[in-house]
Scaffold this motif. Structure first.
Motif: not given
Lengths: 296, 212
Positions: B100-109, B116-123, B126-133
């Motif tokens: 996910v981090r790599a995708a955000i860095m490449r701008g592939e939002l 992220l939506n496919a992940s069951s880990d919502r720790g 996960w919230h931080f990366l959702k926020g970044s997107v």
């Protein structure tokens, strides 16, 4: 939905103020030249601001001209430019779709004035659509998306604001130089987001009375027909974020003679209008302004 | 290379002090902090590079010309730090969402969001990366909500606190425009201030509160 963008006049030199009003007159004349007298009724500051953003940093002085609204005194008026032509075409398209929205939202009697306006602007719209088919399609698609979100009663403020923001950022689609286009798209995106939120705040009490869709009460708390102080503060903060993003983008392109004008908008004018809307003092000001315009 | 004086916006007759002041103002404007996770960060980085080069060139010319060059040590080190991040979510930090981090860095939002939506880990991460997107897209309201939730779930994490802090950072202001904001202060002024102070504590920040 338009009429919120204006420069902070006290920050501008006389020369900058005159340049702004000459662009306003220039857009008005361009509308008449391309679309006839009726098209002039759609003129406003937001569309003038769009023309200035699309202008390549130069002014396009066209001398002084008389017009229907100012028959006695000649006023400085921008001449022809590609940016003014583009802004005029986009203005017609945006206004026509906005009128269609008004017709759909109102009943027979309430919709009369929209149908009259639509009838007056119909010819102009068909002409503009031919010149700018991409922007017309972009506008129609995004407004459809917005209508769908309204129908669903979308509780997010970001989603509908994003749809309107993408619509407006489409206005930079024809800018050739890539980095300038990216800067303008980002500025127009956040301008669109800010306009959507400002308009939602402006219409809040009316929408609460009529039961029309408005994302703000769904997202923030409401008491006595207005947002709670905490809700208003949160809304103000998220509106600030968009103005800051506009300012950060503005610093990355050269706007030539328009720099001071745009600076006064993105570092003060939008904050002042947003504050007035949230405090409920904007309408009084708008009425005052309209009266003074009539007198002039 | 463009005329270094033109880049800094000063005449070639400017004193060392004036050159330094112009440089500092521009460096403040295009500082990486103001373009964190911004889709235009690459353009700001170019500007910063140009400004740094112009300043160094003037220093070099003036030293060679025997003018007093002593006043300005180069700020390249202090202000040049663009390479350090490429978008809110750096590759450092947690490793659970490396893709996910790599995708955000490449701008592939869209891809990042799908993962992220496919992940069951919502720790917290996960919230931080959702926020970044959300932030990168310009969805500022939801970005703030996700960042706040991430900080709440893992208050000790510097990366999350930093993201929330940077979001509330007001960015560059030209002289004379320092205090402008959408002021909603009226009779409820005290309540606004309370809200602001809370935000400050949460963000761990030391920034100013502007009220009224």
């Amino acid at each position: 939905m338009f009429g919120y963008v204006r420069p902070s006049v006290r920050r501008l030199s006389q020369e900058d103020q005159d340049r702004f009003s000459s662009m306003y007159c220039g857009l008005c004349h361009t509308l008449q030249r391309r679309y006839g007298l009726a098209a002039r009724m759609i003129l406003n500051y937001d569309l003038t601001f769009l023309a200035i953003l699309l202008q390549d940093g130069t002014d396009c002085s066209g001398g002084c001209r008389r017009c229907v609204v100012h028959p006695l005194k000649k006023r400085p008026c921008a001449g022809q430019s590609q940016a003014l032509d583009t802004a005029a075409d986009y203005s017609v398209i945006l206004s026509w779709w906005q009128i269609q929205d008004g017709i759909a939202d109102h009943g027979f009697w309430g919709g009369l004035k929209y149908r009259l306006a639509g009838w007056l602007l119909g010819g102009a719209y068909r002409k503009a659509r031919k010149v700018r088919p991409d922007f017309d399609e972009n506008t129609r698609r995004h407004l459809e998306e917005l209508a769908q979100l309204e129908k669903e009663g979308c509780p997010s403020i970001d989603r509908p604001a994003d749809t309107f923001a993408r619509l407006l950022s489409g206005a930079a689609g024809e800018v050739k130089e890539e980095s300038r286009r990216r800067v303008l798209q980002q500025m127009l995106y956040h301008l669109g987001r800010w306009i959507y939120l400002t308009d939602a705040a402006d219409d809040l009490s009316k929408d609460l009375r009529s039961g029309s869709y408005n994302p703000l009460p769904l997202r923030f708390g409401v008491e006595n027909g207005a947002l709670t102080p905490e809700g208003r503060e949160a809304l103000a903060q998220t509106m600030d974020r968009s103005v800051e993003m506009m300012a950060a983008a503005f610093e990355l392109a050269d706007f030539g003679v328009w720099t001071e004008m745009i600076r006064s908008v993105v570092y003060e004018g939008l904050y002042a209008v947003g504050g007035a809307v949230l405090n409920g003092t904007f309408h009084r000001r708008r009425k005052d302004r309209e009266e003074t315009q009539h007198e002039r | 290379m463009r005329d270094p004086y033109q880049v800094l916006g000063v005449p070639s007759t400017a004193t060392d002090e004036e050159v330094k002041k112009a440089y500092r103002n521009l460096a403040r404007k295009y500082h990486p902090d103001n373009y964190q996770n911004n889709p235009l960060a690459d353009l700001a980085q170019e500007r910063m590079k140009e400004i740094n080069e112009a300043y160094e060139e003037i220093q070099r010319q003036r030293k060679a010309g025997g003018q007093s060059g002593g006043s300005g040590a180069s700020y390249t080190g202090a202000y040049g730090g663009y390479g350090g991040y490429s978008g809110g979510a750096s590759s450092a930090g947690g490793t659970r969402f490396a893709n996910v981090r790599a995708a955000i860095m490449r701008g592939e939002l869209n891809l990042a969001e799908e993962l992220l939506n496919a992940s069951s880990d919502r720790g917290a991460e996960w919230h931080f990366l959702k926020g970044s997107v959300c932030y990168r897209r310009g969805w500022m309201d939801e970005a703030a909500t996700y960042y706040e939730r991430a900080v709440q779930m893992d208050p000790g994490n510097q990366e999350y606190r930093q993201a929330l802090y940077m979001m509330n950072n007001r960015g560059y202001r030209p002289d004379g425009y320092e205090n402008t904001r959408t002021s909603t202060c009226d009779a409820n002024c005290m309540r606004c201030c309370t809200t602001w102070i809370c935000c400050n504590l949460l963000g761990g920040g030391g920034y100013y509160i502007w009220c009224c």
